[in-house]
Scaffold this active site. Structure first.
Site, mmCIF file in Angstrom:
data_model
loop_
_atom_site.group_PDB
_atom_site.id
_atom_site.type_symbol
_atom_site.label_atom_id
_atom_site.label_comp_id
_atom_site.label_asym_id
_atom_site.label_seq_id
_atom_site.Cartn_x
_atom_site.Cartn_y
_atom_site.Cartn_z
ATOM 1 N N GLU A 75 0.998 -1.304 0.090
ATOM 2 C CA GLU A 75 -0.192 0.008 0.217
ATOM 3 C C GLU A 75 0.836 1.157 -0.011
ATOM 4 O OE1 GLU A 75 -3.346 0.182 2.533
ATOM 5 O OE2 GLU A 75 -3.549 2.468 2.411
ATOM 6 N N GLU A 101 4.949 5.368 3.364
ATOM 7 C CA GLU A 101 4.286 6.501 3.749
ATOM 8 C C GLU A 101 5.538 7.492 4.044
ATOM 9 O OE1 GLU A 101 0.896 8.059 3.720
ATOM 10 O OE2 GLU A 101 2.414 9.614 4.201
ATOM 11 N N ASP A 110 9.758 8.053 0.461
ATOM 12 C CA ASP A 110 9.452 8.237 -0.997
ATOM 13 C C ASP A 110 8.938 7.083 -1.762
ATOM 14 O OD1 ASP A 110 8.486 8.982 -3.552
ATOM 15 O OD2 ASP A 110 9.969 10.723 -3.488
ATOM 16 N N ASP A 148 -3.241 12.060 -3.284
ATOM 17 C CA ASP A 148 -3.341 13.286 -3.381
ATOM 18 C C ASP A 148 -3.629 13.665 -4.743
ATOM 19 O OD1 ASP A 148 -2.582 14.312 -0.726
ATOM 20 O OD2 ASP A 148 -0.755 13.217 -1.395
ATOM 21 N N LYS A 150 -5.053 21.663 -8.954
ATOM 22 C CA LYS A 150 -4.789 22.612 -9.904
ATOM 23 C C LYS A 150 -4.185 22.322 -11.168
ATOM 24 C CE LYS A 150 -4.695 26.221 -6.118
ATOM 25 N NZ LYS A 150 -3.872 27.241 -5.567
ATOM 26 N N ASP A 186 -11.270 10.267 -4.963
ATOM 27 C CA ASP A 186 -12.649 10.979 -4.650
ATOM 28 C C ASP A 186 -12.743 12.246 -5.682
ATOM 29 O OD1 ASP A 186 -10.712 12.436 -3.355
ATOM 30 O OD2 ASP A 186 -12.232 13.294 -2.016
ATOM 31 N N THR A 237 -11.505 4.986 3.981
ATOM 32 C CA THR A 237 -10.328 5.245 4.630
ATOM 33 C C THR A 237 -10.527 6.803 5.263
ATOM 34 O OG1 THR A 237 -9.548 6.350 2.724
ATOM 35 C CG2 THR A 237 -8.968 4.150 3.046
ATOM 36 N N LYS A 238 -9.794 7.304 5.969
ATOM 37 C CA LYS A 238 -9.981 8.688 6.380
ATOM 38 C C LYS A 238 -10.152 9.618 5.253
ATOM 39 C CE LYS A 238 -7.292 12.333 8.553
ATOM 40 N NZ LYS A 238 -6.017 12.770 9.268
HETATM 41 C C1 SAM Z 1 -4.641 12.062 0.636
HETATM 42 S S1 SAM Z 1 -3.622 11.227 1.674
HETATM 43 C C2 SAM Z 1 -4.490 9.553 1.703
HETATM 44 C C3 SAM Z 1 -4.262 8.589 2.774
HETATM 45 C C4 SAM Z 1 -4.851 7.339 2.872
HETATM 46 N N1 SAM Z 1 -4.635 6.777 1.956
HETATM 47 C C5 SAM Z 1 -6.324 7.618 3.287
HETATM 48 O O1 SAM Z 1 -7.211 7.262 2.195
HETATM 49 O O2 SAM Z 1 -6.862 8.302 4.040
HETATM 50 C C6 SAM Z 1 -2.205 10.583 0.637
HETATM 51 C C7 SAM Z 1 -1.000 10.082 1.357
HETATM 52 O O3 SAM Z 1 0.109 9.801 0.457
HETATM 53 C C8 SAM Z 1 1.206 10.156 0.995
HETATM 54 N N2 SAM Z 1 2.103 10.127 -0.057
HETATM 55 C C9 SAM Z 1 1.987 11.241 -0.883
HETATM 56 N N3 SAM Z 1 3.289 10.893 -1.850
HETATM 57 C C10 SAM Z 1 3.849 9.931 -1.393
HETATM 58 C C11 SAM Z 1 4.998 9.207 -1.828
HETATM 59 N N4 SAM Z 1 5.719 9.692 -3.046
HETATM 60 N N5 SAM Z 1 5.457 7.938 -1.205
HETATM 61 C C12 SAM Z 1 4.872 7.815 0.217
HETATM 62 N N6 SAM Z 1 3.735 8.511 0.430
HETATM 63 C C13 SAM Z 1 3.172 9.343 -0.208
HETATM 64 C C14 SAM Z 1 0.925 11.572 1.856
HETATM 65 O O4 SAM Z 1 2.167 11.617 2.949
HETATM 66 C C15 SAM Z 1 -0.547 11.094 2.438
HETATM 67 O O5 SAM Z 1 -0.395 10.435 3.680
#
Ligand code: SAM
Length: 222
Positions: free
Chosen positions: A57, A82, A109, A132, A136, A168, A201-202
């Site tokens: 994940e 994460e 990363d 994410d 934009k 979403d 998820t959150k």
């Molecule tokens: C919008 S949040 C969604 C979190 C979770 N999956 C949820 O649905 O509640 C996106 C997550 O991806 C992580 N993230 C973004 N780019 C990443 C990367 N290149 N490597 C690891 N984590 C990353 C961010 O830190 C963030 O916690």
């Protein structure tokens, strides 16, 4: 052999956030047990002490989906990646609270980890839940789903492996569908057939509060 790595995607903003004392303690005492070294190639048998299908994940946030899926399928091995350290601390606490021995974690990363640590054809499934969306237009280049990243996921998945993405944000859903349709090696897969299923998820709850439609997309590596 020299590999041509894809261009860097700056998909996240580094924010340390605040650790609770328990999360801080988890990083000190539990990380040595469940944390994975980003400087080494992953050896699943060494990391888990057993060989089982491996589920990854990416961007697990606070880790609730990872814990729920790993609790539902203790016969599978799970890896989470994460960048947000308090989220990793929270996951470690949950691993301990549920006495789970089938989750290991990278705090780095995902692009780096996939490139450097994850062997080709080693993954049974890749989950990317609510990445994410970078709304934009000028930020679209920061979206994780880009042709080179999808190509890397194709390399890491075993034949018949599954890629599951949820979002979403309808514009991102379209972008994901187009990008993957243009990538050889994937065919659409029925989301209802996925096992384990995706927990809420959150960020799904957040999207639904805002009235956003939820899209789940699944693909078979063929
Ligand atoms: C919008 S949040 C969604 C979190 C979770 N999956 C949820 O649905 O509640 C996106 C997550 O991806 C992580 N993230 C973004 N780019 C990443 C990367 N290149 N490597 C690891 N984590 C990353 C961010 O830190 C963030 O916690």
């Amino acid at each position: 052999m020299k590999r041509n790595f894809p261009p860097r995607i700056r998909s996240f903003v580094r924010r340390e956030g605040r650790f609770t004392p328990a999360q801080q303690r988890a990083m000190e005492t539990l990380w040595p047990i469940y944390g994975l070294n980003p400087g080494e190639i992953l050896q699943p048998e060494k990391a888990f002490g057993r060989r089982k299908p491996l589920i990854l994940e990416i961007g697990f946030g606070n880790g609730e989906s990872l814990v729920e899926m790993a609790s539902a399928r203790t016969d599978l091995n799970f890896i989470g990646i994460e960048v947000h350290r308090p989220g990793v601390g929270r996951l470690l606490l949950e691993i301990e609270a549920h006495a789970l021995n089938n989750i290991r974690v990278y705090c780095a990363d995902a692009t780096d980890i996939l490139e450097r640590c994850i062997p080709d054809t080693s993954l049974h499934r890749v989950n990317l839940f609510f990445p994410d969306p970078w709304h934009k237009k000028r930020h679209h280049k920061r979206r994780l789903i880009q042709p080179a990243f999808v190509k890397m996921l194709a390399d890491k998945l075993e034949s018949d492996g599954i890629l599951h993405i949820a979002t979403d944000w309808p514009d991102y859903a379209r972008h994901i569908q187009e990008t993957i349709a243009n990538q050889p090696g994937f065919s659409p897969f029925e989301v209802a057939k996925l096992d384990p299923t995706r927990p809420v998820t959150k960020y799904q709850r957040r999207g639904q509060r805002l009235g956003h439609p939820i899209t789940d997309l699944a693909y078979l590596r063929c």
